[in-house]
Design a protein around this motif. Structure first.
Motif, mmCIF file in Angstrom:
data_model
loop_
_atom_site.group_PDB
_atom_site.id
_atom_site.type_symbol
_atom_site.label_atom_id
_atom_site.label_comp_id
_atom_site.label_asym_id
_atom_site.label_seq_id
_atom_site.Cartn_x
_atom_site.Cartn_y
_atom_site.Cartn_z
ATOM 1 N N ALA A 33 94.181 31.709 -4.398
ATOM 2 C CA ALA A 33 93.880 30.637 -3.437
ATOM 3 C C ALA A 33 95.021 30.467 -2.443
ATOM 4 C CB ALA A 33 93.619 29.335 -4.180
ATOM 5 N N VAL A 34 96.246 30.573 -2.930
ATOM 6 C CA VAL A 34 97.397 30.467 -2.036
ATOM 7 C C VAL A 34 97.403 31.621 -1.051
ATOM 8 C CG1 VAL A 34 99.924 30.502 -1.913
ATOM 9 C CG2 VAL A 34 98.777 29.198 -3.713
ATOM 10 N N GLY A 35 97.163 32.836 -1.542
ATOM 11 C CA GLY A 35 97.145 34.009 -0.673
ATOM 12 C C GLY A 35 96.083 33.915 0.413
ATOM 13 N N LYS A 36 94.918 33.432 0.036
ATOM 14 C CA LYS A 36 93.834 33.305 1.014
ATOM 15 C C LYS A 36 94.174 32.250 2.079
ATOM 16 C CE LYS A 36 90.128 34.807 -2.093
ATOM 17 N NZ LYS A 36 88.943 34.398 -2.886
ATOM 18 N N ALA A 37 94.786 31.145 1.662
ATOM 19 C CA ALA A 37 95.161 30.102 2.614
ATOM 20 C C ALA A 37 96.198 30.627 3.606
ATOM 21 C CB ALA A 37 95.697 28.883 1.875
ATOM 22 N N ILE A 38 97.162 31.408 3.120
ATOM 23 C CA ILE A 38 98.175 31.991 4.013
ATOM 24 C C ILE A 38 97.525 33.009 4.948
ATOM 25 C CG2 ILE A 38 100.261 33.405 4.101
ATOM 26 C CD1 ILE A 38 100.741 30.509 3.244
ATOM 27 N N ALA A 39 96.584 33.773 4.431
ATOM 28 C CA ALA A 39 95.891 34.757 5.276
ATOM 29 C C ALA A 39 95.127 34.065 6.404
ATOM 30 C CB ALA A 39 94.948 35.603 4.422
ATOM 31 N N ARG A 40 94.501 32.929 6.101
ATOM 32 C CA ARG A 40 93.777 32.182 7.143
ATOM 33 C C ARG A 40 94.752 31.654 8.187
ATOM 34 N NH1 ARG A 40 90.805 30.245 2.620
ATOM 35 N NH2 ARG A 40 92.090 28.341 2.559
ATOM 36 N N LEU A 41 95.915 31.186 7.731
ATOM 37 C CA LEU A 41 96.926 30.697 8.669
ATOM 38 C C LEU A 41 97.415 31.827 9.570
ATOM 39 C CD1 LEU A 41 98.793 28.387 9.632
ATOM 40 C CD2 LEU A 41 100.385 29.050 7.804
ATOM 41 N N GLU A 42 97.671 32.998 8.992
ATOM 42 C CA GLU A 42 98.115 34.143 9.777
ATOM 43 C C GLU A 42 97.054 34.555 10.792
ATOM 44 O OE1 GLU A 42 101.127 36.604 6.843
ATOM 45 O OE2 GLU A 42 98.967 36.774 6.501
ATOM 46 N N GLU A 43 95.801 34.513 10.377
ATOM 47 C CA GLU A 43 94.707 34.890 11.290
ATOM 48 C C GLU A 43 94.621 33.908 12.449
ATOM 49 O OE1 GLU A 43 89.876 35.797 11.166
ATOM 50 O OE2 GLU A 43 90.937 35.095 9.362
ATOM 51 N N ARG A 44 94.779 32.623 12.152
ATOM 52 C CA ARG A 44 94.704 31.622 13.214
ATOM 53 C C ARG A 44 95.875 31.755 14.185
ATOM 54 N NH1 ARG A 44 96.865 26.700 13.700
ATOM 55 N NH2 ARG A 44 97.471 26.497 11.504
ATOM 56 N N LEU A 45 97.073 32.051 13.633
ATOM 57 C CA LEU A 45 98.258 32.179 14.485
ATOM 58 C C LEU A 45 98.335 33.522 15.189
ATOM 59 C CD1 LEU A 45 100.925 30.607 12.087
ATOM 60 C CD2 LEU A 45 99.874 29.523 14.079
ATOM 61 N N GLY A 46 97.650 34.521 14.626
ATOM 62 C CA GLY A 46 97.693 35.852 15.225
ATOM 63 C C GLY A 46 98.982 36.596 14.956
ATOM 64 N N VAL A 47 99.697 36.236 13.874
ATOM 65 C CA VAL A 47 100.939 36.918 13.504
ATOM 66 C C VAL A 47 100.962 37.121 11.990
ATOM 67 C CG1 VAL A 47 102.267 35.953 15.431
ATOM 68 C CG2 VAL A 47 102.244 34.764 13.228
#
Length: 301
Positions: A33-47
């Motif tokens: 769950a933590v990994g998926k949340a970070i992945a969503r944040l990275e996708e939103r930020l584009g980095v």
């Protein structure tokens, strides 16, 4: 607007905890769950914020810059919450404290339990461990530590109390081996040092001039638990150097006898330690004040 900040605090928790798994433990989330949340944040930020391997997650350059900005923002929010709490003069929220095992159990925990009873909106979490806990990485608000607190710029400290150390043995041991007259006599005695990480803790005892000197005791018996050392001394198996608060009742019952009670004794300082911050929450500040006021009473006769 809210979506723009989703995952930010979780991201900071991952950095401070040192990985997805440890952040998940602190937040009661799975590693996935933590990994998926970070992945969503990275996708939103584009980095990419983390460079991932099978065993670790390290910040990228972008991740490090983002973390520093996020941390400043979160610290401002925490400061704002602390000021509001001060304005209410009401102790609320969670207080996570790490304590030495025996000293925490016998001396500190009763004081903090009474503190929590006095403030029903406080969430109190106590962790008992004799290791040097990383307050920031493991998310603790406060530590009670025996011995020097260190000089790290990321931490602040306040001395709470001095603990008197006592050289002691059982009457049966002293009848059999005699009382040492000087430090040189220790080679003829059985010593019971506290032993941890393949090293014995040094003792501070008076020499012939009553000046405290440091000695490194050696022994065939090695324990990393002060209670076991006290029991072993009471069984007549050697001399021990222990905090007075731990053996006070054994001394009163005559199970142990203080050796060199008329000579100078060493003390071990006890400190409250907390992460440096612009504002210390009311719940932490009052807990420290309470410990400073009550611990000396606990250690007195």
């Amino acid at each position: 607007m809210r979506d723009r900040f989703d995952g930010v605090q979780l991201f900071v928790e991952v950095v401070e905890a040192g990985g997805f798994a440890r952040a998940g433990e602190r937040l009661s989330l799975t590693r996935s769950a933590v990994g998926k949340a970070i992945a969503r944040l990275e996708e939103r930020l584009g980095v990419q914020l983390f460079q991932r391997t099978t065993r670790s997650q390290n910040l990228t350059e972008d991740g490090q810059q983002y973390y520093e900005r996020c941390l400043r923002a979160i610290e401002e929010l925490r400061a704002a919450e602390a000021m509001l709490e001060d304005g209410r003069r009401e102790v609320v929220g969670k207080l996570r404290v790490t304590l030495p095992t025996l000293f925490g159990r016998y001396c500190v925990a009763p004081i903090l339990r009474a503190y929590a009873r006095q403030h029903p909106r406080l969430e109190l979490e106590l962790n008992f461990s004799d290791r040097q806990v990383d307050l920031i990485a493991e998310g603790f608000d406060l530590a009670v530590r025996n011995g020097p607190p260190g000089n790290g710029s990321a931490l602040r400290a306040r001395r709470l109390v001095n603990q008197r150390k006592v050289l002691c043995a059982s009457p049966a041991y002293l009848a059999r081996k005699g009382e040492p007259r000087s430090l040189e006599d220790f080679v003829h005695h059985d010593l019971l040092p506290y032993w941890r990480n393949e090293h014995g803790m040094a003792w501070q005892l008076p020499d012939a001039t009553d000046a405290l000197v440091t000695i490194q005791p050696t022994s065939r018996l090695r324990f990393d638990d002060l209670e076991v050392i006290a029991d072993t001394a009471a069984d007549g198996m050697g001399l021990a150097w222990l905090p007075y608060w731990l053996i006070r009742e054994r001394l009163r019952r005559g199970v142990l006898v203080e050796v060199w009670g008329h000579r100078p004794t060493a003390v071990m300082e006890c400190y409250a330690v907390w992460p440096a911050a612009q504002y210390l929450p009311l719940r932490s500040r009052l807990a420290i004040d309470t410990l400073a006021a009550e611990l000396p009473k606990c250690l007195d006769d």
